[in-house]
Motif scaffolding. Structure first.
Motif, PDB file in Angstrom:
ATOM      1  N   PRO A  62       0.807  -1.218   0.000  1.00 58.00           N
ATOM      2  CA  PRO A  62       0.000   0.000   0.000  1.00 58.00           C
ATOM      3  C   PRO A  62       0.839   1.266   0.000  1.00 58.00           C
ATOM      4  O   PRO A  62       0.379   2.329  -0.432  1.00 58.00           O
ATOM      5  CB  PRO A  62      -0.808  -0.119   1.299  1.00 58.00           C
ATOM      6  N   PHE A  63       2.096   1.172   0.462  1.00 60.35           N
ATOM      7  CA  PHE A  63       2.939   2.347   0.633  1.00 60.35           C
ATOM      8  C   PHE A  63       3.418   2.933  -0.690  1.00 60.35           C
ATOM      9  O   PHE A  63       3.971   4.032  -0.709  1.00 60.35           O
ATOM     10  CB  PHE A  63       4.146   1.988   1.504  1.00 60.35           C
ATOM     11  N   ALA A  64       3.236   2.209  -1.805  1.00 59.89           N
ATOM     12  CA  ALA A  64       3.633   2.713  -3.119  1.00 59.89           C
ATOM     13  C   ALA A  64       2.440   3.259  -3.904  1.00 59.89           C
ATOM     14  O   ALA A  64       2.605   3.678  -5.049  1.00 59.89           O
ATOM     15  CB  ALA A  64       4.317   1.607  -3.927  1.00 59.89           C
ATOM     16  N   LEU A  65       1.252   3.269  -3.305  1.00 61.49           N
ATOM     17  CA  LEU A  65       0.060   3.751  -3.990  1.00 61.49           C
ATOM     18  C   LEU A  65      -0.011   5.270  -3.949  1.00 61.49           C
ATOM     19  O   LEU A  65       0.459   5.922  -3.006  1.00 61.49           O
ATOM     20  CB  LEU A  65      -1.194   3.153  -3.342  1.00 61.49           C
ATOM     21  N   GLN A  66      -0.636   5.856  -4.953  1.00 54.39           N
ATOM     22  CA  GLN A  66      -0.744   7.316  -5.010  1.00 54.39           C
ATOM     23  C   GLN A  66      -1.486   7.876  -3.807  1.00 54.39           C
ATOM     24  O   GLN A  66      -1.103   8.927  -3.258  1.00 54.39           O
ATOM     25  CB  GLN A  66      -1.452   7.743  -6.301  1.00 54.39           C
ATOM     26  N   GLU A  67      -2.537   7.197  -3.371  1.00 58.59           N
ATOM     27  CA  GLU A  67      -3.307   7.694  -2.225  1.00 58.59           C
ATOM     28  C   GLU A  67      -2.429   7.802  -0.979  1.00 58.59           C
ATOM     29  O   GLU A  67      -2.584   8.740  -0.191  1.00 58.59           O
ATOM     30  CB  GLU A  67      -4.500   6.766  -1.952  1.00 58.59           C
ATOM     31  N   TRP A  68      -1.538   6.849  -0.799  1.00 60.50           N
ATOM     32  CA  TRP A  68      -0.646   6.903   0.365  1.00 60.50           C
ATOM     33  C   TRP A  68       0.269   8.122   0.270  1.00 60.50           C
ATOM     34  O   TRP A  68       0.469   8.843   1.252  1.00 60.50           O
ATOM     35  CB  TRP A  68       0.173   5.624   0.460  1.00 60.50           C
ATOM     36  N   HIS A  69       0.829   8.354  -0.920  1.00 59.09           N
ATOM     37  CA  HIS A  69       1.744   9.481  -1.101  1.00 59.09           C
ATOM     38  C   HIS A  69       1.037  10.819  -0.915  1.00 59.09           C
ATOM     39  O   HIS A  69       1.587  11.742  -0.287  1.00 59.09           O
ATOM     40  CB  HIS A  69       2.379   9.400  -2.486  1.00 59.09           C
ATOM     41  N   LEU A  70      -0.170  10.944  -1.441  1.00 65.39           N
ATOM     42  CA  LEU A  70      -0.906  12.200  -1.290  1.00 65.39           C
ATOM     43  C   LEU A  70      -1.287  12.441   0.166  1.00 65.39           C
ATOM     44  O   LEU A  70      -1.201  13.577   0.665  1.00 65.39           O
ATOM     45  CB  LEU A  70      -2.158  12.187  -2.179  1.00 65.39           C
ATOM     46  N   ALA A  71      -1.720  11.395   0.857  1.00 64.68           N
ATOM     47  CA  ALA A  71      -2.050  11.546   2.275  1.00 64.68           C
ATOM     48  C   ALA A  71      -0.811  11.898   3.080  1.00 64.68           C
ATOM     49  O   ALA A  71      -0.871  12.739   3.997  1.00 64.68           O
ATOM     50  CB  ALA A  71      -2.693  10.257   2.805  1.00 64.68           C
ATOM     51  N   TRP A  72       0.320  11.291   2.758  1.00 68.55           N
ATOM     52  CA  TRP A  72       1.555  11.613   3.472  1.00 68.55           C
ATOM     53  C   TRP A  72       1.915  13.082   3.290  1.00 68.55           C
ATOM     54  O   TRP A  72       2.266  13.774   4.258  1.00 68.55           O
ATOM     55  CB  TRP A  72       2.702  10.725   2.985  1.00 68.55           C
ATOM     56  N   CYS A  73       1.830  13.566   2.051  1.00 71.00           N
ATOM     57  CA  CYS A  73       2.142  14.976   1.793  1.00 71.00           C
ATOM     58  C   CYS A  73       1.198  15.898   2.553  1.00 71.00           C
ATOM     59  O   CYS A  73       1.612  16.944   3.072  1.00 71.00           O
ATOM     60  CB  CYS A  73       2.073  15.266   0.304  1.00 71.00           C
ATOM     61  N   ALA A  74      -0.069  15.509   2.641  1.00 70.27           N
ATOM     62  CA  ALA A  74      -1.055  16.353   3.320  1.00 70.27           C
ATOM     63  C   ALA A  74      -0.774  16.475   4.814  1.00 70.27           C
ATOM     64  O   ALA A  74      -1.075  17.508   5.425  1.00 70.27           O
ATOM     65  CB  ALA A  74      -2.458  15.801   3.083  1.00 70.27           C
ATOM     66  N   HIS A  75      -0.177  15.448   5.418  1.00 76.83           N
ATOM     67  CA  HIS A  75      -0.034  15.439   6.879  1.00 76.83           C
ATOM     68  C   HIS A  75       1.408  15.574   7.375  1.00 76.83           C
ATOM     69  O   HIS A  75       1.599  16.014   8.516  1.00 76.83           O
ATOM     70  CB  HIS A  75      -0.651  14.149   7.442  1.00 76.83           C
ATOM     71  N   PHE A  76       2.391  15.211   6.566  1.00 76.52           N
ATOM     72  CA  PHE A  76       3.767  15.205   7.067  1.00 76.52           C
ATOM     73  C   PHE A  76       4.709  16.132   6.321  1.00 76.52           C
ATOM     74  O   PHE A  76       5.758  16.490   6.861  1.00 76.52           O
ATOM     75  CB  PHE A  76       4.330  13.784   7.049  1.00 76.52           C
ATOM     76  N   LEU A  77       4.384  16.515   5.103  1.00 69.00           N
ATOM     77  CA  LEU A  77       5.267  17.397   4.348  1.00 69.00           C
ATOM     78  C   LEU A  77       5.350  18.760   5.024  1.00 69.00           C
ATOM     79  O   LEU A  77       4.318  19.389   5.298  1.00 69.00           O
ATOM     80  CB  LEU A  77       4.775  17.536   2.908  1.00 69.00           C
ATOM     81  N   ASN A  78       6.558  19.220   5.308  1.00 69.77           N
ATOM     82  CA  ASN A  78       6.781  20.516   5.965  1.00 69.77           C
ATOM     83  C   ASN A  78       6.020  20.631   7.288  1.00 69.77           C
ATOM     84  O   ASN A  78       5.484  21.693   7.630  1.00 69.77           O
ATOM     85  CB  ASN A  78       6.390  21.672   5.042  1.00 69.77           C
ATOM     86  N   SER A  79       5.983  19.530   8.036  1.00 73.90           N
ATOM     87  CA  SER A  79       5.284  19.533   9.321  1.00 73.90           C
ATOM     88  C   SER A  79       6.167  19.999  10.472  1.00 73.90           C
ATOM     89  O   SER A  79       5.690  20.166  11.590  1.00 73.90           O
ATOM     90  CB  SER A  79       4.745  18.129   9.629  1.00 73.90           C
ATOM     91  N   PRO A  81       8.747  22.996  11.835  1.00 74.99           N
ATOM     92  CA  PRO A  81       9.063  24.397  11.524  1.00 74.99           C
ATOM     93  C   PRO A  81      10.514  24.644  11.131  1.00 74.99           C
ATOM     94  O   PRO A  81      10.809  25.638  10.464  1.00 74.99           O
ATOM     95  CB  PRO A  81       8.719  25.133  12.833  1.00 74.99           C
ATOM     96  N   GLN A  82      11.428  23.742  11.506  1.00 72.47           N
ATOM     97  CA  GLN A  82      12.832  23.946  11.194  1.00 72.47           C
ATOM     98  C   GLN A  82      13.322  23.079  10.038  1.00 72.47           C
ATOM     99  O   GLN A  82      14.525  23.012   9.787  1.00 72.47           O
ATOM    100  CB  GLN A  82      13.680  23.669  12.444  1.00 72.47           C
ATOM    101  N   ILE A  83      12.400  22.428   9.359  1.00 72.24           N
ATOM    102  CA  ILE A  83      12.767  21.563   8.234  1.00 72.24           C
ATOM    103  C   ILE A  83      11.964  21.981   7.012  1.00 72.24           C
ATOM    104  O   ILE A  83      10.734  22.074   7.067  1.00 72.24           O
ATOM    105  CB  ILE A  83      12.504  20.082   8.559  1.00 72.24           C
ATOM    106  N   ASP A  84      12.670  22.248   5.920  1.00 73.03           N
ATOM    107  CA  ASP A  84      12.019  22.625   4.661  1.00 73.03           C
ATOM    108  C   ASP A  84      12.044  21.423   3.713  1.00 73.03           C
ATOM    109  O   ASP A  84      13.107  20.859   3.443  1.00 73.03           O
ATOM    110  CB  ASP A  84      12.740  23.811   4.028  1.00 73.03           C
ATOM    111  N   GLU A  85      10.872  21.034   3.230  1.00 73.93           N
ATOM    112  CA  GLU A  85      10.753  19.859   2.362  1.00 73.93           C
ATOM    113  C   GLU A  85      10.051  20.213   1.064  1.00 73.93           C
ATOM    114  O   GLU A  85       9.192  21.105   1.031  1.00 73.93           O
ATOM    115  CB  GLU A  85       9.980  18.739   3.075  1.00 73.93           C
ATOM    116  N   GLN A  86      10.401  19.483   0.019  1.00 79.78           N
ATOM    117  CA  GLN A  86       9.761  19.666  -1.285  1.00 79.78           C
ATOM    118  C   GLN A  86       9.734  18.335  -2.032  1.00 79.78           C
ATOM    119  O   GLN A  86      10.733  17.608  -2.044  1.00 79.78           O
ATOM    120  CB  GLN A  86      10.507  20.707  -2.127  1.00 79.78           C
ATOM    121  N   PRO A  87       8.612  17.983  -2.655  1.00 77.58           N
ATOM    122  CA  PRO A  87       8.576  16.757  -3.460  1.00 77.58           C
ATOM    123  C   PRO A  87       9.512  16.880  -4.655  1.00 77.58           C
ATOM    124  O   PRO A  87       9.632  17.947  -5.278  1.00 77.58           O
ATOM    125  CB  PRO A  87       7.107  16.675  -3.918  1.00 77.58           C
ATOM    126  N   LEU A  88      10.175  15.790  -4.971  1.00 75.04           N
ATOM    127  CA  LEU A  88      10.994  15.673  -6.183  1.00 75.04           C
ATOM    128  C   LEU A  88      10.673  14.323  -6.818  1.00 75.04           C
ATOM    129  O   LEU A  88      11.508  13.415  -6.835  1.00 75.04           O
ATOM    130  CB  LEU A  88      12.493  15.758  -5.857  1.00 75.04           C
TER     131      LEU A  88
END
Length: 408
Positions: A62-79, A81-88
């Motif tokens: 399940p961890f390679a599915l698009q839904e997992w990646h989108l949910a991860w970005c919604a909740h953990f990306l740039n979560s 304050p001292q870490i800057d993240e960007q999808p590549l």
């Protein structure tokens, strides 16, 4: 950095592996293009590419599915304050626009004291929720993918090292040929191949395991407890079942006796992620919550995901008051019966080789992780320090405390 190029759609009749297999694909680098997708909407537009790669790779995680990646970005990306993240997200396409590889990377920039670290890693840095982090690569394109990813990232500016995860088989061979990976970790996954019927699976178990299963069922029956195995799979059913699952998961983590299991969902962010990703996947009929009900109470629960012809058995929990009846073992046995009856061919028992998993005689699937650093002195020193942090000892513990994120 560029966004998505083209629509990402492909004709169904192009799904076959190129004639000549791996060697033929590797001899045509000029026919491939690489895009680096850097925003969420562009990732969302990759749905046809995810679906195609799901088919040609035979992915069951399940961890390679698009839904997992989108949910991860919604909740953990740039979560943090001292870490800057960007999808590549590196997307490789052939001359006809067909997607042959998708490597979901995230760049991370942080300050550690006077140092500035810039790293690239496979998506899934979280408190143990994304258990296996991996790319999707059509068989035959492994070497081209490794080559293209590193060439693309070399043009995107400063980074100290790239962290590859979920590496095995042909991809490991390709990395050894194309780059100089520093292998540093192996994750052991346990997969149980399922026969056509439960009696066949049961007959193949050791005698003491069969006796243990018999005790699970007989002890409940002897004390007058009838159980019901309940499967939640509709969106609203799943949402309601997750509330009780979180309670049971926390109860199991708080037990003073037996094997210690951490509570993976102590923080609000982790709980919100669980509800979100399970909801997204329930809409695709992927999510299952296996539950054991005795009387009016759910006493054991396990979240699972049906991907392809396999079921991935995710985190679980149970009420310790029912522990002497081994209700978690009964829940697992019923889940395996359900998987066999559904025509599934395997059950992934997830990571770590606990005896409760090994007694089912699963096969081991090893995923490797590797670091690839830039040639600058600073990057080599930073990468070496990170490798120390991933090892054992006092120095490693100190470095981990500095590098660790605070998820709560």
């Amino acid at each position: 950095m560029t966004g998505q190029r083209g629509s990402g759609s492909s004709a169904p009749d192009r799904d076959a592996i190129p004639a000549g297999g791996r060697e033929a694909a590797e001899l045509r680098p000029a026919e491939l293009t690489t895009d680096v997708v850097t925003d969420i909407e562009a990732i969302r537009a990759l749905k046809p590419d995810y679906e195609r790669l799901q088919r040609v790779t035979g992915n069951t995680l399940p961890f390679a599915l698009q839904e997992w990646h989108l949910a991860w970005c919604a909740h953990f990306l740039n979560s943090h304050p001292q870490i800057d993240e960007q999808p590549l997200f590196c997307v490789l396409r052939d001359r006809g626009g067909k997607c042959v590889a998708l490597v979901p990377l995230v760049s991370t920039r942080r300050r550690v004291g006077p140092l500035r670290l810039a790293t690239v890693d496979v998506i899934g840095a979280d408190p143990g929720l994304t258990e296996i982090r991996l790319p999707l690569i059509e068989p035959g394109y492994e070497r081209l993918t490794v080559r293209a990813v590193h060439a693309s990232l070399a043009r995107l500016g400063h980074w100290d090292w790239i962290q590859w995860r979920g590496v095995r088989g042909a991809l490991a061979e390709a990395m050894t040929i194309e780059i100089a990976p520093r292998w540093y970790q192996i994750s052991e996954d346990y997969v149980l191949d399922l026969p056509p019927s439960w009696p066949e699976l049961h007959a193949g178990l050791k005698r003491n395991v069969r006796e243990s299963l018999r005790h699970c069922y007989n002890s409940l029956r002897r004390d007058g407890h009838a159980f019901e195995f309940v499967v939640a799979r509709e969106c609203e059913e799943v949402r309601q079942a997750l509330g009780r699952f979180l309670e049971l998961h926390a109860m199991r983590a708080a037990m003073a006796r037996g094997t210690r299991h951490p509570d993976r969902f102590t923080g609000r962010r982790a709980q919100d992620f669980l509800y979100d990703v399970c909801g997204r996947l329930a809409a695709r009929d992927v999510t299952r919550v296996f539950q054991l009900r005795i009387g009016a109470a759910i006493v054991a629960s396990r979240v699972a995901f049906v991907v392809g012809d396999s079921v991935y058995l995710y985190y679980s929990g149970f009420d310790p008051a029912w522990g002497r009846y081994s209700v978690m073992t009964t829940t697992l046995a019923e889940a395996l019966k359900y998987a066999i009856a559904s025509g599934l061919r395997s059950a992934n028992l997830s990571l770590t080789g606990e005896q409760s998993k090994l007694r089912w005689r699963p096969r081991l699937v090893a995923f490797q992780s590797a670091l690839v650093h830039r040639e600058s002195l600073g990057s080599r020193i930073a990468c070496s320090a990170y490798r120390v942090a991933m090892s054992d000892g006092v120095a490693a513990q100190l470095l981990r405390s500095v590098l660790a994120r605070r998820w709560q």
